[in-house]
Write a protein that holds these residues in place. Structure first.
Motif, mmCIF file in Angstrom:
data_model
loop_
_atom_site.group_PDB
_atom_site.id
_atom_site.type_symbol
_atom_site.label_atom_id
_atom_site.label_comp_id
_atom_site.label_asym_id
_atom_site.label_seq_id
_atom_site.Cartn_x
_atom_site.Cartn_y
_atom_site.Cartn_z
ATOM 1 N N ARG A 268 0.866 -1.130 0.130
ATOM 2 C CA ARG A 268 -0.056 0.089 -0.042
ATOM 3 C C ARG A 268 0.763 1.284 0.019
ATOM 4 N N PRO A 269 0.308 2.470 -0.595
ATOM 5 C CA PRO A 269 1.013 3.631 -0.544
ATOM 6 C C PRO A 269 1.407 4.051 0.893
ATOM 7 N N ALA A 270 2.779 4.843 0.786
ATOM 8 C CA ALA A 270 3.107 5.292 2.183
ATOM 9 C C ALA A 270 4.110 6.555 1.816
ATOM 10 N N THR A 271 4.086 7.298 2.673
ATOM 11 C CA THR A 271 5.205 8.270 2.561
ATOM 12 C C THR A 271 6.453 7.975 3.016
ATOM 13 N N THR A 272 7.474 8.467 2.574
ATOM 14 C CA THR A 272 8.716 8.148 2.999
ATOM 15 C C THR A 272 9.022 8.214 4.361
ATOM 16 N N VAL A 273 8.852 9.228 5.041
ATOM 17 C CA VAL A 273 8.743 9.560 6.563
ATOM 18 C C VAL A 273 8.120 8.322 7.190
ATOM 19 N N MET A 274 7.053 8.011 6.838
ATOM 20 C CA MET A 274 6.136 6.881 7.260
ATOM 21 C C MET A 274 6.820 5.565 7.354
ATOM 22 N N GLY A 275 7.266 5.309 5.978
ATOM 23 C CA GLY A 275 7.743 3.971 5.688
ATOM 24 C C GLY A 275 9.229 3.826 6.465
ATOM 25 N N VAL A 276 10.032 4.930 6.407
ATOM 26 C CA VAL A 276 11.470 4.440 6.950
ATOM 27 C C VAL A 276 11.003 4.409 8.464
ATOM 28 N N ALA A 277 10.162 4.845 9.360
ATOM 29 C CA ALA A 277 9.896 4.910 10.606
ATOM 30 C C ALA A 277 9.441 3.370 10.892
#
Length: 335
Positions: free
Chosen positions: A149-158
């Protein structure tokens, strides 16, 4: 709210360990009635000791706190609604949210994706895989990823490096299994015009790469994608690794504590470093390039702040087992 509960909340910030431990125990014994008094203190600002204490009590209350947290989400007080949402996700992941809140989170992610550029990928430490960006579907199939699913990079890295990135669960046969959460970055264009592959995606997932062997994962990826890399930066142990696989086989690798440190024939960029080395660098590059970031910079893309002009698309979160969706992973993520 009784004065005694407010007094106990204040005691959570006491310097005396006996005092704040006793306050935690008494607040837990009070049950869900303490939730509203604790929620203002789970913000990042303010006393760290009070924040940790409030979070500890809420964690110990667990599902007993859910009815009051959901009531606050629906009816207020308004200044506590965002904190209640965060605590529910910390306690049980998005599985603890009501449908309206799940839709709200998904909508916020879609909004943030529109203007998240530029993005930044950690460059100080971590482990990541790299694969050709146009082989995304092959990479998902090779690693058996699910709930993409789509995710922002800030969200994904965390999600993949700082939050809960693995879940132990019982499969249909009652066997204990582990599912992992990983983040696939947007596509990044390399600045080197002479590389055969111009766009790369990076896959982050500390537990996934550590526990399933990143080098084996790179081999598996390269079978489907043609080429894949694994990079490791471990400042704590003063260790670096980089690994290149093509068509399912290792062609070159370096490891600070491997014996020998280099395996495979030097790659063209390493030959250039050796030829260009001055007297002080001759020994450093005698066998090849011993730096993961330098290898990434010459083979795919170097992590860090990624230029807007060379970033394409958006990131993706995925899990590694069909029975474990993202809702099973605890911890609120920045968006």
């Amino acid at each position: 709210m009784p004065d005694s509960i407010n007094d106990l909340v204040r005691d959570l910030s006491a310097d005396d360990r006996d005092v704040w431990e006793a306050a935690e125990d008494r607040l837990v014994a009070c049950g869900a009635q303490v939730v509203e008094s604790l929620l203002p203190h789970v913000e990042a600002d303010g006393s760290p000791r009070l924040k940790w204490g409030a979070e500890a009590v809420l964690q110990r209350l667990g599902e007993d706190a859910l009815p009051r947290l959901r009531e606050i989400r629906r009816q207020g007080p308004g200044h506590l609604r965002s904190n209640a949402l965060r605590v529910m996700i910390d306690l049980g992941g998005t599985a603890y949210l009501e449908e309206a809140d799940r839709r709200a989170v998904e909508r916020l992610v879609r909004i943030k994706l529109r203007d998240e550029l530029p993005v930044r990928v950690p460059s100080e430490a971590g482990r990541w895989l790299a694969f050709p960006a146009d082989r995304l579907e092959d990479a998902v199939a090779a690693l058996a990823l699910h709930d993409v699913r789509p995710a922002t990079t800030v969200m994904g890295v965390a999600a993949a490096t700082r939050s809960t990135d693995s879940v132990v669960f019982q499969d249909a046969q009652g066997k204990s299994r582990t599912a992992y959460r990983v983040f696939i970055t947007p596509a990044f264009e390399t600045w080197l015009s002479d590389l055969p592959i111009q766009n790369w995606r990076l896959l982050w997932g500390n537990s996934f790469i550590d526990e399933l062997d990143g080098f084996s994962l790179a081999d598996k990826l390269s079978e489907r994608c043609g080429e894949a890399h694994c990079y490791v930066l471990d400042p704590y142990h003063s260790a670096e690794n980089w690994y290149v696989a093509r068509e399912g086989l290792r062609v070159r690798s370096f490891g600070s504590y491997d014996h020998p440190r280099f395996r495979g024939e030097p790659l063209p960029f390493e030959v250039e470093y050796k030829e260009d080395a001055d007297e002080d660098e001759a020994e450093e590059y005698a066998e090849g390039v011993p730096y993961a970031l330098t290898a990434a910079d010459n083979l795919s893309v170097e992590p860090g702040r990624m230029p807007v002009s060379s970033t394409r698309g958006h990131g993706l979160l995925a899990t590694t087992h069909p029975d474990v969706s993202h809702s099973r992973f605890k911890g609120a993520l920045p968006i």
